[in-house]
Design an enzyme around this catalytic site. Structure first.
Site, PDB file in Angstrom:
ATOM      1  N   GLU A 146       2.383  -1.965  -8.735  1.00 41.63           N
ATOM      2  CA  GLU A 146       0.869  -1.958  -8.879  1.00 41.63           C
ATOM      3  C   GLU A 146       0.170  -0.793  -9.232  1.00 41.63           C
ATOM      4  O   GLU A 146       0.692   0.353  -8.978  1.00 41.63           O
ATOM      5  CB  GLU A 146       0.199  -2.414  -7.564  1.00 41.63           C
TER       6      GLU A 146
ATOM      7  N   CYS B 257       6.473   6.938   5.785  1.00 47.90           N
ATOM      8  CA  CYS B 257       5.351   7.383   6.439  1.00 47.90           C
ATOM      9  C   CYS B 257       4.918   6.221   7.357  1.00 47.90           C
ATOM     10  O   CYS B 257       4.804   4.930   7.002  1.00 47.90           O
ATOM     11  CB  CYS B 257       4.553   8.044   5.386  1.00 47.90           C
TER      12      CYS B 257
ATOM     13  N   CYS C 225       9.586   2.133  -1.498  1.00 47.76           N
ATOM     14  CA  CYS C 225       9.476   3.861  -1.260  1.00 47.76           C
ATOM     15  C   CYS C 225      10.621   4.029  -0.041  1.00 47.76           C
ATOM     16  O   CYS C 225      10.292   3.365   1.081  1.00 47.76           O
ATOM     17  CB  CYS C 225       8.078   4.445  -0.899  1.00 47.76           C
TER      18      CYS C 225
ATOM     19  N   CYS D   9       1.781   4.058   6.033  1.00 47.89           N
ATOM     20  CA  CYS D   9       1.832   3.750   4.641  1.00 47.89           C
ATOM     21  C   CYS D   9       2.496   2.282   4.368  1.00 47.89           C
ATOM     22  O   CYS D   9       3.533   1.770   4.940  1.00 47.89           O
ATOM     23  CB  CYS D   9       2.353   4.662   3.878  1.00 47.89           C
TER      24      CYS D   9
ATOM     25  N   CYS E  50      -3.632   1.527  -2.073  1.00 46.95           N
ATOM     26  CA  CYS E  50      -2.353   1.687  -1.575  1.00 46.95           C
ATOM     27  C   CYS E  50      -1.204   0.694  -1.195  1.00 46.95           C
ATOM     28  O   CYS E  50      -0.671   0.372  -0.224  1.00 46.95           O
ATOM     29  CB  CYS E  50      -2.428   2.422  -0.219  1.00 46.95           C
TER      30      CYS E  50
ATOM     31  N   CYS F 172      -4.234   5.416 -11.164  1.00 43.64           N
ATOM     32  CA  CYS F 172      -3.176   5.731 -10.028  1.00 43.64           C
ATOM     33  C   CYS F 172      -1.836   4.970 -10.341  1.00 43.64           C
ATOM     34  O   CYS F 172      -1.938   3.762 -10.419  1.00 43.64           O
ATOM     35  CB  CYS F 172      -3.763   5.283  -8.676  1.00 43.64           C
TER      36      CYS F 172
HETATM   37  N1  SAH Z   1       4.602   9.774  -1.993  1.00 44.91           N
HETATM   38  C1  SAH Z   1       3.602  10.592  -2.543  1.00 44.91           C
HETATM   39  C2  SAH Z   1       2.493   9.817  -3.305  1.00 44.91           C
HETATM   40  C3  SAH Z   1       2.038   8.576  -2.974  1.00 44.91           C
HETATM   41  S1  SAH Z   1       1.170   8.076  -1.678  1.00 44.91           S
HETATM   42  C4  SAH Z   1       2.793  11.390  -1.214  1.00 44.91           C
HETATM   43  O1  SAH Z   1       3.292  10.985  -0.260  1.00 44.91           O
HETATM   44  O2  SAH Z   1       1.831  11.948  -1.579  1.00 44.91           O
HETATM   45  C5  SAH Z   1      -0.625   8.980  -2.112  1.00 44.91           C
HETATM   46  C6  SAH Z   1      -1.382   9.343  -0.920  1.00 44.91           C
HETATM   47  O3  SAH Z   1      -1.749   8.305  -0.216  1.00 44.91           O
HETATM   48  C7  SAH Z   1      -0.697   9.860  -0.038  1.00 44.91           C
HETATM   49  O4  SAH Z   1      -1.299  11.080   0.448  1.00 44.91           O
HETATM   50  C8  SAH Z   1      -0.561   9.198   1.157  1.00 44.91           C
HETATM   51  O5  SAH Z   1      -0.153   9.862   2.497  1.00 44.91           O
HETATM   52  C9  SAH Z   1      -1.727   8.321   0.947  1.00 44.91           C
HETATM   53  N2  SAH Z   1      -1.710   7.148   1.576  1.00 44.91           N
HETATM   54  C10 SAH Z   1      -0.798   6.249   1.958  1.00 44.91           C
HETATM   55  N3  SAH Z   1      -1.119   5.187   2.563  1.00 44.91           N
HETATM   56  C11 SAH Z   1      -2.514   5.297   2.789  1.00 44.91           C
HETATM   57  C12 SAH Z   1      -3.511   4.387   3.468  1.00 44.91           C
HETATM   58  N4  SAH Z   1      -3.094   3.288   3.865  1.00 44.91           N
HETATM   59  N5  SAH Z   1      -4.720   4.735   3.181  1.00 44.91           N
HETATM   60  C13 SAH Z   1      -4.816   6.059   2.753  1.00 44.91           C
HETATM   61  N6  SAH Z   1      -3.931   6.981   2.124  1.00 44.91           N
HETATM   62  C14 SAH Z   1      -2.691   6.625   2.080  1.00 44.91           C
END
Ligand code: SAH
Length: 347
Positions: free
Chosen positions: A90, A114, A110, A117, A334, A103
């Site tokens: 997406e 995290c 992935c 996420c 996200c 984006c």
């Molecule tokens: N893997 C990379 C890029 C993708 S995530 C990274 O970790 O930076 C992009 C950003 O969105 C990251 O800062 C991530 O921690 C954040 N993110 C992930 N899930 C989220 C959520 N549910 N709400 C807000 N930000 C989120």
């Protein structure tokens, strides 16, 4: 079949030369793709039919199929795509006062895991090719073309860890940045990483002008270990050294992302620790409202709570902003559109 979007400008010219054509042919094809934005090789009308037939044997243009599009009341538009091998990904287009940004996803699923996420709910299936990343941008630009609008910014913040797919991401950015194509300015491109230290050092040494953002989300190793498994491999001390090296090499401000998770990393003590961690650095913190993910159990703070954290940082001389939420009426941000579809299809 391979997508023409995989080839950067030089590779396109080389392909032309390899076929005994003038390198100018490569230039023309590049222009057809990025200035005229055709999806069909036969639309390249100043390229001879014979040349087009050869191209068509080796390449397609667009490797993605659009499955779903959702438009939010604030203009945010989500695109769900399917790759030729059936994977879902997406992309999101967001409208800001300074322009329009897309984006982009860099992987299918992935592996960074995290805790908060949605992307990590499905393990990485594979890296996206540079062509598949270019295609996400081209789809959005073609949508905007209908209203004579231009995409001005790119953030590599969709599903995936861009520094776990480094070469394809860098090639993708070289293509969309090229001034003979879309020409999206380097300073309008941001890569976000969870903190893969060796790639941060590689990136620093490349001296591109792309912006780099570090997903920090915790001000100490104990908490960051819990939230972001990558911290076991590259703890804060190493991460901070790498990012400082990047800042020095490239003379750049250092950008950190910090999602405020209620009762987890939003305590005044965390603000204090964060200020200490960033003390003396030319740092800038983006405080991010959390998009709740059903499966994860974390909660976002309220705006007032975010303001308390913000004030504490500012008082300690850490520059920061609270990021505005976009498209929260359309499955939030996200990776959640993709997850919903995967559940529905049972893939
Ligand atoms: N893997 C990379 C890029 C993708 S995530 C990274 O970790 O930076 C992009 C950003 O969105 C990251 O800062 C991530 O921690 C954040 N993110 C992930 N899930 C989220 C959520 N549910 N709400 C807000 N930000 C989120």
């Amino acid at each position: 079949m391979e997508s023409l979007y995989n080839l950067n400008y030089d590779q396109m010219c080389e392909y032309a030369l390899d076929h005994g054509w003038k390198s100018y042919r490569g230039h023309q094809i590049f222009q057809w793709l990025y200035r005229n934005r055709v999806f069909d090789i036969d639309e390249m009308t100043n390229v001879s039919k014979e040349t087009r037939e050869i191209l068509k044997k080796d390449f397609i243009v667009n490797p993605l199929e659009l499955i779903k599009k959702q438009v939010s009341h604030d203009g945010t538009t989500k695109f769900l795509f399917k790759t030729s091998d059936g994977a879902l990904l997406e992309s999101v287009m967001m409208v800001f006062d300074y322009g329009r940004s897309v984006c982009v996803s860099s992987q299918v699923g992935c592996n960074m895991g995290c805790a908060f996420c949605a992307s990590g709910l499905t393990k990485k299936k594979r890296d996206l090719t540079s062509g598949e990343m270019v295609a996400q941008v081209m789809y959005v630009q073609k949508e905007l073309d209908k209203d004579n609008l231009r995409l001005s910014h790119i953030v590599v913040m969709g599903t995936g860890e861009p520094f776990d797919n480094y070469d394809n991401v860098m090639n993708f950015l070289a293509i969309v940045n090229h001034d003979r194509g879309l020409g999206i300015g380097s300073r309008h491109i941001t890569i976000s990483t969870c903190g893969i230290v060796p790639r941060i050092l590689d990136f620093a040494n490349e001296h591109t002008q792309y912006n780099l953002a570090i997903s920090l989300h915790a001000p100490n190793d104990e908490l960051r270990d819990q939230l972001m498994p990558v911290n076991h491999a590259y703890p804060l001390k190493e991460l901070m050294e790498a990012i400082q090296y990047y800042g020095k090499e490239n003379n750049r401000r250092l950008t950190f992302e910090y999602i405020l998770l209620k009762g987890v990393n939003d305590h005044p003590e965390h603000a204090k620790q964060l200020s200490k961690l960033l003390h003396g650095m030319n740092a800038y913190v983006n405080l991010i409202p959390y998009n709740a993910v059903d499966e994860k159990g974390f909660k976002s703070v309220t705006h007032d709570e975010a303001m308390v954290f913000y004030d504490l940082l500012m008082k300690n001389h850490v520059r920061c902003t609270i990021r505005k939420e976009h498209g929260n009426d359309i499955d939030a941000a996200c990776g959640q559109l993709r997850i919903k579809e995967i559940k529905k299809e049972g893939i």
